[in-house]
Structures are given as structure tokens and as C-alpha cells.
Design a protein around this motif. Structure first.
Motif, mmCIF file in Angstrom:
data_model
loop_
_atom_site.group_PDB
_atom_site.id
_atom_site.type_symbol
_atom_site.label_atom_id
_atom_site.label_comp_id
_atom_site.label_asym_id
_atom_site.label_seq_id
_atom_site.Cartn_x
_atom_site.Cartn_y
_atom_site.Cartn_z
ATOM 1 N N MET A 170 -9.068 2.628 4.330
ATOM 2 C CA MET A 170 -8.796 1.196 4.445
ATOM 3 C C MET A 170 -10.088 0.392 4.367
ATOM 4 N N ILE B 199 0.827 -1.204 0.000
ATOM 5 C CA ILE B 199 0.000 0.000 0.000
ATOM 6 C C ILE B 199 0.864 1.258 0.000
ATOM 7 N N LYS B 200 0.612 2.125 -0.956
ATOM 8 C CA LYS B 200 1.255 3.441 -0.996
ATOM 9 C C LYS B 200 0.291 4.459 -0.392
ATOM 10 N N ILE B 201 0.775 5.230 0.563
ATOM 11 C CA ILE B 201 -0.078 6.198 1.270
ATOM 12 C C ILE B 201 0.342 7.614 0.911
ATOM 13 N N LEU C 84 -4.977 6.031 -0.776
ATOM 14 C CA LEU C 84 -4.281 4.758 -0.711
ATOM 15 C C LEU C 84 -4.237 4.130 -2.104
ATOM 16 N N THR C 85 -3.058 3.655 -2.480
ATOM 17 C CA THR C 85 -2.901 2.935 -3.744
ATOM 18 C C THR C 85 -2.448 1.516 -3.440
ATOM 19 N N HIS C 86 -3.238 0.552 -3.884
ATOM 20 C CA HIS C 86 -2.862 -0.851 -3.706
ATOM 21 C C HIS C 86 -2.028 -1.248 -4.918
ATOM 22 N N GLN D 17 -9.690 6.934 -1.722
ATOM 23 C CA GLN D 17 -9.340 8.100 -0.920
ATOM 24 C C GLN D 17 -10.459 8.423 0.045
ATOM 25 N N LYS E 229 -7.628 7.740 7.169
ATOM 26 C CA LYS E 229 -6.893 6.536 6.776
ATOM 27 C C LYS E 229 -7.723 5.291 7.076
#
Length: 371
Positions: free
Chosen positions: A287, A238-240, A262-264, A272, A283
Motif C-alpha cells: 500500500m 484494489i484487487k488483492i 495489489l492491482t489498482h 507487490q 500488504k
């Protein structure tokens, strides 16, 4: 002379409720609830979170089912008791009051009966609902906001809890998109009947020449998935990103990077959340959306594999038009799947969509292959 012919309808509803009490085994459910409550009261019960979670969830769902039934049963029985007393005392005002509630009571019984058709694994749980404006600029964005209002009103009628996780305002009016949770018994089971493209035909309030416009918006509904071992999400995947929330939100939102994206990485899914002032809460909300999207992606992949084995082609595009809302030159809301329709457009836009949900789920139950 007092008109009491309608009281027989109330008695029929009471008989239907008592029949449901038997085949739903409400007494048995209450016994199971008592047993689960005893388990939760045992010493050391809370020492094993994995074990307790399933028991708590089972107890919660069974209590919701029983409470929902008892609420409907009490409403019918109370109305019949009031009607009987009013007839004895020849109280016309009370009889008129009960008669005025008859349609609402019948609707409540019908919707509870409908809930017994919801047998899917996630039908009884909460839902994540998202609305996206189609092409058409301000017209479509205004239509998307109208749909959001309609579903918020529907949820309010059901006494469901709603929370907007992310919303993107339109350029001039309306919204581009919105994601919200709908929490309540059978929220997903009911709302999945609404998934698809919704079409609006009306005289545009944004057109100086008062021309007729057609607008589209898509509605997606997926179950809210609990954080459990069945769907592992590697934090390293995950990129935050954090950024400042857009649109109205007060000085705090404008001055802090509270919004979260968040990018999976393995799937490329991007979600977002920017509706909360707290970055931590945003966040958590993002999620929740990501977990549900990944679950839905996995479910679709499984369906596609089955379809390929069966030699079928499935449309996996944005969606298909399910319902038309015509405001002009006549008034009509028509579901293109079940053929359910009504001329009372205003009631529908105020959240009165139970008949459409009822018709769709009845059609689904009728068309389901017999085991």
C-alpha cells in the motif's frame, strides 16, 4: 616545525557555519519548536488526530533541521578546538588526526549547505527508491545489485534508515528489481538527483572470453506519501492477490502465501511486496508503494497538461541515461548532465556519490527561473 597552514580552512568552515546559523534563523526555529512542544503538552491535544498530525510533522521536520545543523556545527567547532589545543601543546599526532578529518568535515558542511537548496514540497521527506535491471540478462542483473549496494552504502553514510519492501532475485546472479524505502531528512531531495538510466562498461566476470560488456539499469525515486485526504484510494478499486514468496526466505516463506500483489483497477498499476514473513506487513508495504505510485502518476499527468499548454513535448519513456560508470579500459564515473566526474570508481561504488548530487542540485538551482 608543525604544519598548521590548513587550520585556516577549518576557521573558514566555522565562519560559514555561523553565517548559516544566522540566515537559517536557528534560534527562531528553536523558539517555534518550544511552542509546538507546549501545544502537544496541552490537555486534549491528542483528541483530534487530523489536527495533531500536522503539528507533529512540523515539529519533527524542524527538530531534524536544527539537529542536523547543530551536528555539523559541533563537528566543526570540536575540530577547531582540538586543533587549537594541539598547536598550544605542539601535539603533532592530534594535529595530524584533525587534519585527516578535514575533508570529511568540509564535505559535511557542503552537504548541509546543499540541503538548504531543497525547497520542493517533498524534498525534506522520505523516498521510495527502485532499481530495475535493463536488457542483458545476468550482466544487467548484477549491475542492478551493484547499484543497490551503492545506495545502501550511501544511506548508511547519511545515517538514513533503509528497508527493502520487495526484491526479485536474478536468474543466475544479481537482482531483476528492488524497491526500498529510504528514511531521513532530505532523503527524497537528495536521491531525486539520481533518477534515470545508469550505464556500466566493464570486463564481464560472467564471460569466459573476458570481453567488455555494457549494461544498463534504471533508478526511479518518488516521495513517500503519507496516507491523507489529499490522495483517497477507494478499497473497492484494489484487487488483492496473495502468493508464496519466491527465492530464499526460509521455511516459513516457502510454506505460506505471505507475498501480496495489489492491482489498482482504474489505473492498472500493479505493485507487490514479499520481503516480510507477515502477510499483513507485506500488504502495508504494498500500500505504501501504491500510494506513492498513484501520487507520482497524478503529478506526471499534471505536468503533461502544463506541457501541452506550453506547446512542449516531454519524454515520458523509461528514462534517459544520466551517468556512465567505466571500469575498463580506464576508470571513470561521469554524470552526463552536470559533467561532474571522478576516476575513483571504487569510492563511488562504496557510496561516495555526494559530489554528483551536489553538482546536479547546484545546476538545478542555477537553471531555475528567477521569480
Amino acid at each position: 616545525m608543525l604544519d598548521t597552514s590548513w587550520v585556516s580552512e577549518l576557521k573558514d568552515l566555522q565562519q560559514k557555519v555561523e553565517t548559516m546559523r544566522g540566515y537559517l534563523n536557528i534560534a527562531g526555529l528553536k523558539t517555534v519548536i518550544d511552542e509546538l512542544d507546549k501545544k502537544m503538552a496541552e490537555p486534549g491535544f491528542w483528541d483530534d488526530p487530523d489536527k495533531t498530525k500536522g503539528i507533529i510533522q512540523e515539529s519533527k521536520q524542524k527538530k531534524q533541521s536544527v539537529n542536523s545543523f547543530e551536528k555539523v556545527a559541533s563537528r566543526v567547532n570540536d575540530a577547531l578546538l582540538m586543533a587549537d589545543m594541539a598547536m598550544e601543546e605542539e601535539d603533532a599526532d592530534t594535529l595530524e588526526e584533525v587534519h585527516g578529518d578535514l575533508d570529511a568535515i568540509a564535505s559535511a558542511v557542503k552537504m548541509f549547505e546543499l540541503s538548504t537548496l531543497l525547497t520542493g514540497e517533498y524534498d525534506s521527506g522520505n523516498a521510495l527508491l527502485s532499481v530495475h535491471a535493463g536488457a542483458g540478462g545476468t550482466e544487467a542483473q548484477d549491475w542492478a545489485e551493484m547499484l543497490l549496494r551503492m545506495y545502501l552504502r550511501w544511506a548508511e553514510r547519511k545515517e538514513f534508515k533503509t528497508e527493502i519492501l520487495d526484491i526479485s532475485a536474478g536468474d543466475e546472479a544479481g537482482i531483476k528489481s528492488v524497491v526500498l524505502t529510504v528514511e531521513g531528512l532530505n532523503a527524497f531531495g537528495f536521491l531525486r538527483a539520481e533518477k534515470g538510466i545508469h550505464r556500466l562498461v566493464r570486463i564481464s566476470p560472467f564471460d569466459a572470453n573476458s570481453r567488455r560488456h555494457t549494461s544498463f539499469a534504471s533508478l526511479d525515486v518518488i516521495p513517500e506519501i503519507e496516507d491523507n485526504a489529499d490522495l483517497d484510494i477507494n478499497p473497492d478499486d484494489i484487487k488483492i492477490d496473495t502468493y508464496r514468496a519466491s527465492g530464499a526466505g526460509g521455511q516459513h516463506v516457502n510454506k505460506t502465501d505471505s507475498a501480496v500483489r495489489l492491482t489498482h483497477i482504474p489505473t492498472g498499476l500493479v505493485v507487490q511486496c514479499q520481503n516480510e514473513r507477515s502477510q499483513f506487513k507485506n500488504k502495508a508495504g504494498a500500500m505504501k508503494i501504491l500510494r506513492a505510485r498513484l501520487f507520482e502518476l497524478r503529478r506526471k499527468e499534471q505536468e503533461e497538461k502544463v506541457s501541452q499548454l506550453q506547446g512542449e513535448l516531454k519524454d515520458i519513456a523509461w528514462g534517459s541515461q544520466i551517468r556512465s560508470y567505466v571500469f575498463h579500459p580506464y576508470t571513470m564515473v561521469k554524470d552526463l548532465r552536470s559533467r561532474e566526474e571522478t576516476g575513483n570508481v571504487q569510492a563511488v561504488m562504496d557510496g561516495d556519490i555526494d559530489d554528483f548530487i551536489w553538482a546536479f542540485l547546484q545546476m538545478e538551482a542555477r537553471d531555475k527561473p528567477k521569480s
